[in-house]
Scaffold this motif. Structure first.
Motif, PDB file in Angstrom:
ATOM      1  N   LYS A  82       0.824  -1.209   0.000  1.00  0.00           N
ATOM      2  CA  LYS A  82       0.000   0.000   0.000  1.00  0.00           C
ATOM      3  C   LYS A  82       0.859   1.259   0.000  1.00  0.00           C
ATOM      4  CE  LYS A  82      -3.445  -1.886   2.945  1.00  0.00           C
ATOM      5  NZ  LYS A  82      -4.448  -1.582   3.962  1.00  0.00           N
ATOM      6  N   ALA A 138       1.814   1.842  -3.415  1.00  0.00           N
ATOM      7  CA  ALA A 138       0.707   2.345  -4.232  1.00  0.00           C
ATOM      8  C   ALA A 138       0.283   3.752  -3.809  1.00  0.00           C
ATOM      9  CB  ALA A 138      -0.479   1.383  -4.142  1.00  0.00           C
ATOM     10  N   GLY A 139       0.802   4.204  -2.664  1.00  0.00           N
ATOM     11  CA  GLY A 139       0.519   5.586  -2.250  1.00  0.00           C
ATOM     12  C   GLY A 139      -0.678   5.757  -1.346  1.00  0.00           C
ATOM     13  N   HIS A 140      -1.002   4.734  -0.563  1.00  0.00           N
ATOM     14  CA  HIS A 140      -2.165   4.837   0.326  1.00  0.00           C
ATOM     15  C   HIS A 140      -1.947   5.921   1.386  1.00  0.00           C
ATOM     16  CE1 HIS A 140      -5.554   3.874   2.788  1.00  0.00           C
ATOM     17  NE2 HIS A 140      -5.911   2.867   1.990  1.00  0.00           N
ATOM     18  N   PHE A 166      -9.508   5.443  -2.775  1.00  0.00           N
ATOM     19  CA  PHE A 166      -8.134   5.007  -3.028  1.00  0.00           C
ATOM     20  C   PHE A 166      -8.103   3.879  -4.055  1.00  0.00           C
ATOM     21  CE2 PHE A 166      -4.490   2.226  -2.100  1.00  0.00           C
ATOM     22  CZ  PHE A 166      -3.495   3.093  -2.504  1.00  0.00           C
ATOM     23  N   PHE A 212       0.540  -1.449 -10.509  1.00  0.00           N
ATOM     24  CA  PHE A 212      -0.797  -1.989 -10.247  1.00  0.00           C
ATOM     25  C   PHE A 212      -0.767  -2.760  -8.946  1.00  0.00           C
ATOM     26  CE2 PHE A 212      -4.054  -5.210 -10.315  1.00  0.00           C
ATOM     27  CZ  PHE A 212      -5.159  -4.540 -10.817  1.00  0.00           C
ATOM     28  N   LEU A 213      -1.741  -2.490  -8.083  1.00  0.00           N
ATOM     29  CA  LEU A 213      -1.855  -3.247  -6.834  1.00  0.00           C
ATOM     30  C   LEU A 213      -3.107  -4.111  -6.877  1.00  0.00           C
ATOM     31  CD1 LEU A 213      -1.348  -4.006  -3.863  1.00  0.00           C
ATOM     32  CD2 LEU A 213      -2.340  -1.816  -3.187  1.00  0.00           C
ATOM     33  N   GLU A 272      -3.111   6.320   4.206  1.00  0.00           N
ATOM     34  CA  GLU A 272      -3.117   5.861   5.593  1.00  0.00           C
ATOM     35  C   GLU A 272      -1.693   5.811   6.169  1.00  0.00           C
ATOM     36  OE1 GLU A 272      -6.265   2.821   6.139  1.00  0.00           O
ATOM     37  OE2 GLU A 272      -4.549   1.610   6.758  1.00  0.00           O
ATOM     38  N   PRO A 284      -1.251   8.709  -5.975  1.00  0.00           N
ATOM     39  CA  PRO A 284      -1.596   7.311  -6.260  1.00  0.00           C
ATOM     40  C   PRO A 284      -1.973   7.081  -7.729  1.00  0.00           C
ATOM     41  CG  PRO A 284      -2.643   8.018  -4.229  1.00  0.00           C
ATOM     42  CD  PRO A 284      -1.960   9.228  -4.795  1.00  0.00           C
ATOM     43  N   ASN A 285      -2.778   7.993  -8.312  1.00  0.00           N
ATOM     44  CA  ASN A 285      -3.184   7.756  -9.705  1.00  0.00           C
ATOM     45  C   ASN A 285      -2.016   7.937 -10.672  1.00  0.00           C
ATOM     46  OD1 ASN A 285      -3.474  10.524  -8.943  1.00  0.00           O
ATOM     47  ND2 ASN A 285      -4.610  10.914 -10.831  1.00  0.00           N
ATOM     48  N   LEU A 311      -8.370   5.501  -7.385  1.00  0.00           N
ATOM     49  CA  LEU A 311      -7.131   6.230  -7.695  1.00  0.00           C
ATOM     50  C   LEU A 311      -6.024   5.254  -8.075  1.00  0.00           C
ATOM     51  CD1 LEU A 311      -6.968   8.928  -4.848  1.00  0.00           C
ATOM     52  CD2 LEU A 311      -7.743   9.216  -7.196  1.00  0.00           C
ATOM     53  N   SER A 312      -5.991   4.123  -7.365  1.00  0.00           N
ATOM     54  CA  SER A 312      -4.915   3.165  -7.610  1.00  0.00           C
ATOM     55  C   SER A 312      -5.031   2.531  -8.990  1.00  0.00           C
ATOM     56  CB  SER A 312      -4.913   2.078  -6.534  1.00  0.00           C
ATOM     57  OG  SER A 312      -5.897   1.101  -6.838  1.00  0.00           O
ATOM     58  N   ARG A 313      -6.175   2.754  -9.659  1.00  0.00           N
ATOM     59  CA  ARG A 313      -6.320   2.264 -11.038  1.00  0.00           C
ATOM     60  C   ARG A 313      -6.048   3.376 -12.051  1.00  0.00           C
ATOM     61  NH1 ARG A 313      -5.486  -1.838  -8.344  1.00  0.00           N
ATOM     62  NH2 ARG A 313      -7.102  -3.427  -8.072  1.00  0.00           N
ATOM     63  N   GLY A 314      -5.653   4.526 -11.541  1.00  0.00           N
ATOM     64  CA  GLY A 314      -5.266   5.607 -12.451  1.00  0.00           C
ATOM     65  C   GLY A 314      -6.321   6.684 -12.625  1.00  0.00           C
ATOM     66  N   LEU A 315      -7.484   6.510 -12.018  1.00  0.00           N
ATOM     67  CA  LEU A 315      -8.511   7.547 -12.151  1.00  0.00           C
ATOM     68  C   LEU A 315      -8.079   8.797 -11.383  1.00  0.00           C
ATOM     69  CD1 LEU A 315     -10.095   4.872 -12.768  1.00  0.00           C
ATOM     70  CD2 LEU A 315     -12.114   6.065 -11.946  1.00  0.00           C
ATOM     71  N   SER A 316      -8.405   9.960 -11.923  1.00  0.00           N
ATOM     72  CA  SER A 316      -8.135  11.195 -11.189  1.00  0.00           C
ATOM     73  C   SER A 316      -9.125  11.295 -10.037  1.00  0.00           C
ATOM     74  CB  SER A 316      -8.283  12.394 -12.118  1.00  0.00           C
ATOM     75  OG  SER A 316      -9.643  12.523 -12.490  1.00  0.00           O
ATOM     76  N   ALA A 375      -0.203   4.740 -10.834  1.00  0.00           N
ATOM     77  CA  ALA A 375      -0.900   3.774 -11.695  1.00  0.00           C
ATOM     78  C   ALA A 375      -0.632   4.093 -13.161  1.00  0.00           C
ATOM     79  CB  ALA A 375      -2.399   3.808 -11.405  1.00  0.00           C
ATOM     80  N   LEU A 376      -0.694   5.377 -13.500  1.00  0.00           N
ATOM     81  CA  LEU A 376      -0.478   5.755 -14.890  1.00  0.00           C
ATOM     82  C   LEU A 376       0.967   5.469 -15.306  1.00  0.00           C
ATOM     83  CD1 LEU A 376      -2.491   9.116 -15.062  1.00  0.00           C
ATOM     84  CD2 LEU A 376      -3.240   6.795 -15.568  1.00  0.00           C
TER      85      LEU A 376
END
Ligand SMILES: Nc1ncnc2c1ncn2[C@@H]1O[C@H](COP(=O)(O)OP(=O)(O)O)[C@@H](O)[C@H]1O
Ligand SMILES: [Mg+2]
Lengths: 277, 452
Positions: free
Chosen positions: A52, A55-57, B404, A88-89, A59, A79-80, B407-412, A83-84
């Motif tokens: 996490k 992935a940048g959580h 989260f 991928f988590l 918490e 976090p996004n 976001l973790s899938r890349g969505l803004s 991903a970009l």
């Protein structure tokens, strides 16, 4: 740091953001493109926290250390953005998103990867999604179900891998994807992951697991043992086999600082025995 | 005033008949009207005068202080529709109308007066009536005398209901004869163009036995910079075995006080569903009473609201089970951002004879900011013993884990919030899937989310 590394973690320490509780106590790890690394370790040792944090959580708060992902400092990214950038988590406990269908969700996720003004082609997307669902032996009706809402444990895990298959990351963090899967489902998921690796031999995987059995299908290049928030042993597949036989007891005793952690270690061992019995 | 330029150029009856809201207005509106109507208006005015302004000390108005929301003395009564039938129309009105091509018929109201009506000739032939109330007074006088502002939403319902019954200028009559089924909705667009005006309109919908209709209205205006009062009284009657779907989508501009009093009467085996979508206006007050009058009658009461800035919503609903073997199911869901506020007060009343009632009520709120507020007051009054009733209310924050995950899938952040909000509100729309409504409302919510 090697030029060819996809992920380099140096002395990473992290704590719970709004508490004085350090969980990662100095993690070092390097993964190269195409490699599969496994992290094993007792419950509560910090495996999910590591995933996490990567992935940048929000918490967790990183207190020191560095992470470089594809040559870029990772920890500055939202976090996004991570991903970009190709991370991928696959969550240990995927979250329910009521009212949002898998198809809509994944279409939006792909849309987020396009330049402004570009649009996901709906027909291509439908084809791709159906194709990916077939790979994971999922019924097409699945695409219209709300994300993880009312899913069984196994369906949630499969849904994580479906997303991974559609989003094609360059680094996949798979947090206990194998738990909650029966042997047939495990094989399907593992085959899916292997297909993705064939499609993209550069894709690296950090596989968090309790059990050796997943490693029968996805061969790791390295196995790390995490105890007390850091990696205490690294080696080849033989480490996983040794762990399966001996449990983590030895490591717990060496670590042996906190009562609580010992207790958890014991529980863990009991759990595993119960499971293998 | 923030009318579009076209509206200003149009042949508006500007300043021709504006007047204050007083007894002389009642007299003027009554000119040329049949005596039953003049008497009804005068009676309503006297009820208005005898009824005190709703006070926040009363349970039903605890969260909305009308005396601060609107000062009747500041408003001008608009009695003549602003735009002639072929006068140029404001862009917002034209855009809304262009989307609504597939319909059994259309009605367009500007400032409370009907400026256009069309109805599928085949339906007209079968006896369907879609017309302005103003013409109906002459052409269908008996029907109006029997039903308008008497048994369904009478002036005695409250101060604002009385004011509307005294001063209504126009509105829509939809009448569907026995056994006639409308495949497509009747679509009504209601545009308000005058800042600082008071607009009083009514809707009367009658579905004779075994008939079927759906009615979708949209309330629209530009933003204003002066308090403007849009008042509606909606009377809906489903006779034995009739099926009605009534949808109201409110997207009025800022500075509007939108007040709507609705009552639905469902007779034996009738199915009468309503959906109220509140997205616009500064202050919205809805009083909806659903009466289940005959065995086998069933009503769904659906509501959706999404507020931002300082928007205020007050939904006051009641489900009245008068006859045995009736059912009602209410679902009101809202999302709030910025400093928006909402109050929901829902009552389930099961009368003594209404055995085997099934009545459900759910209100859920999603808070997107720290400053917004939602109050929910569910109520039950049950006098029968063999009933199944439940009510529930929730007020929750945006789920940070869900956020989260996306976001973790890349969505803004914006994309993620949009999906969560639409997902949260979406199941309300899914329960009344009328042509175009889901898309229209979804787009309106998306537009609002973009401004956030
Ligand atoms: N947000 C949190 N607040 C408090 N304690 C936490 C939080 N997250 C993790 N922990 C604690 O940190 C330790 C490591 O947790 P976790 O990373 O989930 O372990 P693992 O995945 O190895 O089982 C556990 O003792 C857990 O209780
Ligand atoms: Mg874990």
């Amino acid at each position: 740091m090697s030029d060819t590394s996809i992920l380099t973690i140096t002395d990473l320490r992290a704590k719970v953001a709004d508490e004085d509780l350090e969980i990662l106590t100095g993690v070092n790890l390097e993964i190269r493109p195409g490699e599969v690394h496994t992290i094993m370790g007792p419950n509560g040792s910090g495996k999910s926290t590591l995933a996490k944090v990567l992935a940048g959580h929000p918490e967790y708060e990183v207190t020191s250390g560095d992470v470089v992902f594809k040559g870029q400092p990772l920890l500055d990214l939202e976090p996004n953005e991570r991903a970009l950038a190709g991370m991928f988590l696959a969550f240990q406990y995927p979250t329910e998103i009521p009212g949002v269908s898998i198809a809509n969700f994944l279409r939006t996720a792909l849309q987020a990867r396009l330049e402004d003004g570009e649009e996901v082609d709906l027909f291509d997307f439908q084809d791709e999604l159906l194709d990916r669902m077939k790979l994971l032996d999922m019924d097409p009706s699945f695409a219209e179900r709300p994300v993880n809402d009312g899913f069984s444990g196994g369906e949630k895990k499969r849904n994580e891998i479906l997303q991974m298959a559609v989003l094609r990351p360059s680094l996949a963090l798979m947090d206990e994807t194998d738990s909650g899967l029966d042997i047939d489902a495990l094989q399907i998921v593992a085959n899916g992951v292997n297909t993705l690796r064939e499609e993209n031999p550069e894709m690296a995987i950090l596989l968090i697991t309790h059990y050796q059995r997943m490693l029968n299908y996805i061969q790791p290049d390295a196995v790390h043992v995490m105890v007390g928030g850091r990696i205490v042993l690294s080696g080849g597949p033989e480490v996983a086999i040794a762990l399966e036989e001996q449990g983590y007891a030895d490591w717990k005793e060496q670590e042996g600082d906190e009562e609580g952690k010992k207790e958890e270690g014991k529980e863990e061992k009991e759990q595993e025995e119960a499971l293998t019995a | 005033m923030s009318n579009s330029p076209q509206a200003a150029e149009a042949p508006i009856a500007e300043e021709e008949t504006p007047s204050s809201l007083d007894e002389s207005a009642v007299e003027r509106i009554s000119e040329g009207a049949p005596s039953w109507l003049s008497e009804r208006r005068r009676h309503a005015w006297s009820v208005f005068e005898d009824t005190p302004f709703p006070s926040t000390r009363s349970e039903e108005w605890r969260y909305t202080d009308v005396s601060r929301v609107v000062n009747l003395a500041d408003l001008r009564l608009v009695t003549d529709g602003g735009l002639a039938e072929n006068g140029s129309r404001p862009a917002g009105l034209v855009a809304a109308m262009e989307e609504d091509l597939a319909a059994s018929g259309h009605a367009v109201l500007v400032d409370g007066s009907v400026v256009h009506v069309d109805l599928d000739p085949a339906l007209e032939e079968q006896g369907v009536i879609l017309t302005s109330l103003r013409s109906a007074v002459h052409e269908h006088g008996d029907l109006l005398e029997e039903l308008l502002a008497t048994e369904v939403v009478p002036p005695e319902d409250g101060k604002l209901q009385a004011l509307n019954a005294a001063l209504w200028t126009d509105g829509v009559l939809l009448y569907v004869p026995r056994n006639v089924k409308l495949d497509l909705p009747v679509r009504v667009t209601r545009w308000v163009s005058h800042a600082g005006s008071a607009v009083f309109a009514r809707t009367l919908i009658v579905a004779e036995p075994e008939s079927q209709l759906s009615y979708v209205e949209e309330l629209l205006s530009d933003d204003f910079d002066q308090r403007t009062f849009v008042s509606s009284a909606v009377e809906v009657i489903a006779r034995d075995g009739a099926q009605i779907q009534f949808v109201s989508i409110q997207q009025l501009g800022r500075d509007v006080f939108c007040q709507s009093a609705q009552r639905t009467l469902a007779h034996r085996d009738a199915k009468l569903d309503t959906l109220n979508v509140s997205l616009g206006a500064s202050v919205t007050r809805l009083d909806l009473n659903s009466r289940l009058l005959g065995p086998g009658a069933h009503s769904e009461l659906l509501g959706l609201y999404f507020g931002d800035e300082d928007q205020h919503f007050d939904h006051n609903t009641s489900q009245d089970h008068v006859a045995p073997d009736t059912g009602s199911d209410l679902l009101y869901k809202g999302a709030l951002d910025d400093r928006a506020q909402s109050a929901f007060r829902g009552m389930i009343r099961v009368h003594r004879d209404a055995q085997r009632t099934d009545a459900y009520q759910t209100n859920r709120n999603l808070l997107l900011s720290d400053e917004c507020r939602a109050n929910s007051l569910p109520n039950l009054e049950i006098q029968a013993d063999d009933v199944r009733c439940s009510h529930g209310a929730t007020v929750g924050q945006l789920d940070s884990e869900a956020l989260f995950y996306l976001l973790s899938r890349g969505l803004s952040q914006d994309q993620a919030e949009r999906l969560i909000v639409l997902g949260f509100l979406g199941d309300v729309l899914a329960r009344l899937p009328l042509g175009g409504v889901v898309e229209k409302v979804t787009r309106a919510i998306e537009r609002k989310l973009e401004h956030v």
